[in-house]
Design an enzyme around this catalytic site. Sequence first.
Site, PDB file in Angstrom:
ATOM      1  N   HIS A 120       3.855  -2.399   2.910  1.00 56.41           N
ATOM      2  CA  HIS A 120       3.839  -1.033   2.362  1.00 56.41           C
ATOM      3  C   HIS A 120       5.067  -0.802   1.493  1.00 56.41           C
ATOM      4  CE1 HIS A 120       1.071  -1.019   5.744  1.00 56.41           C
ATOM      5  NE2 HIS A 120       0.452  -0.008   5.132  1.00 56.41           N
ATOM      6  N   HIS A 180      -5.922   3.027  -3.784  1.00 59.81           N
ATOM      7  CA  HIS A 180      -5.892   3.109  -2.316  1.00 59.81           C
ATOM      8  C   HIS A 180      -6.459   4.464  -1.889  1.00 59.81           C
ATOM      9  CE1 HIS A 180      -4.762   1.883   1.652  1.00 59.81           C
ATOM     10  NE2 HIS A 180      -3.681   2.664   1.792  1.00 59.81           N
ATOM     11  N   HIS A 199      -5.524   9.176   1.082  1.00 58.71           N
ATOM     12  CA  HIS A 199      -5.526   8.398   2.319  1.00 58.71           C
ATOM     13  C   HIS A 199      -6.449   8.922   3.424  1.00 58.71           C
ATOM     14  CE1 HIS A 199      -3.788   5.344   5.016  1.00 58.71           C
ATOM     15  NE2 HIS A 199      -3.213   4.853   3.928  1.00 58.71           N
ATOM     16  N   ASP A 215       0.823  -1.212   0.000  1.00 58.16           N
ATOM     17  CA  ASP A 215       0.000   0.000   0.000  1.00 58.16           C
ATOM     18  C   ASP A 215       0.862   1.270   0.000  1.00 58.16           C
ATOM     19  OD1 ASP A 215      -1.965  -1.834   0.268  1.00 58.16           O
ATOM     20  OD2 ASP A 215      -2.797  -1.061   2.158  1.00 58.16           O
ATOM     21  N   ASP A 216       0.176   2.388  -0.277  1.00 58.52           N
ATOM     22  CA  ASP A 216       0.696   3.748  -0.076  1.00 58.52           C
ATOM     23  C   ASP A 216       1.726   4.221  -1.097  1.00 58.52           C
ATOM     24  OD1 ASP A 216      -0.937   3.529   2.098  1.00 58.52           O
ATOM     25  OD2 ASP A 216       0.626   3.694   3.632  1.00 58.52           O
TER      26      ASP A 216
HETATM   27 ZN    ZN Z   1      -2.489   2.961   3.474  1.00 60.12          ZN
END
Ligand code: ZN
Length: 504
Positions: free
Chosen positions: A446, A354, A358, A300-301
Site C-alpha cells: 500500500h 482501485h 473503496h 493500493d489506496d
Molecule cells: Zn485497497
Amino acid sequence: MGKRHSSTSSNGRSVSRNGKTVYVRRTKKRYKGVGRFVFFCVLIIVLLVGGFVAYKYLTRDNYDSKASFAKYTNNYFDETNYHNDFGEKVENIEYEKPLSIGTILPKIDDEDISADINEYIITLKSDFNEKYSDVENDDKIALLISYSTSESSKNTKSILISSEVRKESTDGKLNIIGGNVKTFNYTEKNTIELKPILVFNAGYETKINKLVSEKLKSEYGSDLTKDYKSYITSDSGYVENYELSKDEVSFDFKAGTILPVAKGNIRLVFKNSDFKDILRDTINPRGIDPSKPMVALTFDDGPNGVYTAKLLDIFEKTDTVATFFELGTNVVNVDNADELLKREEALGCEVGSHSYDHPNLFTLSDEAVAAQNKKTDDAIEAAIGHKPVLYRPPFGNGNAEISEIFGKSGILWSVDTQDWKTRNAQSTISSIKSQSTLDGKVILMHSLYKPTVDAVDEIVPYLKENGYQLVTVSELLTYKYGEDPTSNKFYGYNFFYPSNPLDK
Ligand code: ZN
C-alpha cells in the site's frame, strides 16, 4: 531462243552457244549451291542446338558434381534470400550420394542467437538423414538450406531459415518433396526473442488470420490445399514465422501446408500499412526478457500526498517500475495528485483503478459498480489523458462479472505482505524474501505507510541482485503469461503462481 535467252539473262553468269548443255550444267551447279547452303545451315543449327544442350547439360543445376550441386544450392539461396540486411553469407556443401546437404547461412555476431540457429540446423540435418536413411544408392536427394535477414524500423531483427528437400527424378528434374521454415525474431539491442504477442497488439490472431486467408485466396485460389483454412486457424503457430522488414510484414509457410508439397515453401507479403492496427507502436521498449524471472510490485489506496512520491523516488533511482492501483477520490482530492500520476507514467509505472472510494463491490448494484468505475476513470483520464486498463477490487472482492462492468482486467495478487496490518518494514521484507520464488508473482503493498517505503527501499535492490526484472502488471501479463491485458478477464488469487502453485 526465248528460253535460252531468258535462262541466260536470269542466270547472268556463263553464256554458251549450246543452250541445252548449258541449261543442264547450270541446273546441277545451282543444286550444288543450294545443297551446300542447306548443309551449312543444318550444321550451324546442329552445332547451336548441340552446344546449347551441352551447355545446359554441363551447367544445369543438379546433383552430378559437387560444383553443380553448389550452384544448385546457390540458386535456392537466390530464390529465398528475400532480404539481406545483415550477416555475411557462409556456404557449406556436403556433397555425397544418395544424400547431399547444401547450406548457406548468415554469420551472426550474437552468440545466443547463433547457438539457437545452429541447434535448429543440426535438427534439420539429422531429421533429413534419418528420414531418408534407407533410400536406394542411385537415388539423389538433397537438403537445401538458405536464409533471409531483415531489420525493421522498430528495432527488430528477423532471420528466416528456409529449407527444402528435393529429389532427382529419372528425367533429371529435381522435385520438391519436403520443406520447412523457421524465423528467429529478436530485439536489436538486447537480442530478446520476440514472440508474436510482443510485436502484434492483443487480439492479433483473428485479424492476422483474416488478412492471411484473404490474401491466400486471391494469390493462389484453387491451388490451395483442402485444409489450408483449418491450418491457419488451428494452433499451427504459423504466425511465429513472421518477418518484419523496413516496410513489409511477411509470413512463411512450410511446404505442404497451404499448397501441395511440390510447390515448396511459400511466402505471403503485406505492406506495413496493412498492419497499422496490428503492429505495436513500440516493441518491447524496456527490453524485458521473457525468458528471465520477473515480478510485479503493486501499491493500493493511493495516491498519497507523502508516500507516493517517496516510492517513486526509489523507482526512479533504481530504474525500476511498479503498478499503482489508485482510488478515484484520492486522485480528485489529494494535493498534486495529477502530478504524482503523471510522474508514475513518466517513470514507466502503470496506473490502475482501485474504485472511487473503496467500497465492497459485492454489496453494490451493477449501476453503483459502474459509477465507481466511471468516476475513477474520469479522474485518472483528467490526470494522465487516458483510462487505465486494469483494476483491483477493494478487499479483493471482484469477479468476471465486475470485470465486464469495469471493462478492465481485474488483478488480485499472489504475495500478501500484510504491510497495512504489521506496519513493520522487516515484516514486509521477510514476507517477500521468504518466498521460494517470486518469478511471475504479484506482490501486494500500500502507498500509505512509511514502513512500506522503507521495506521497498531494501526489497528493490534485493530483487535486482537476485536477477528479477521489475515489471508492471500489464507487462507481467504480456511477457510472462502471453496474455491480453485488455481482455476484461478476472485474474484471481490462483493465477499468478507460474513456478509452483503450492508456493505462497
Ligand atoms: Zn485497497
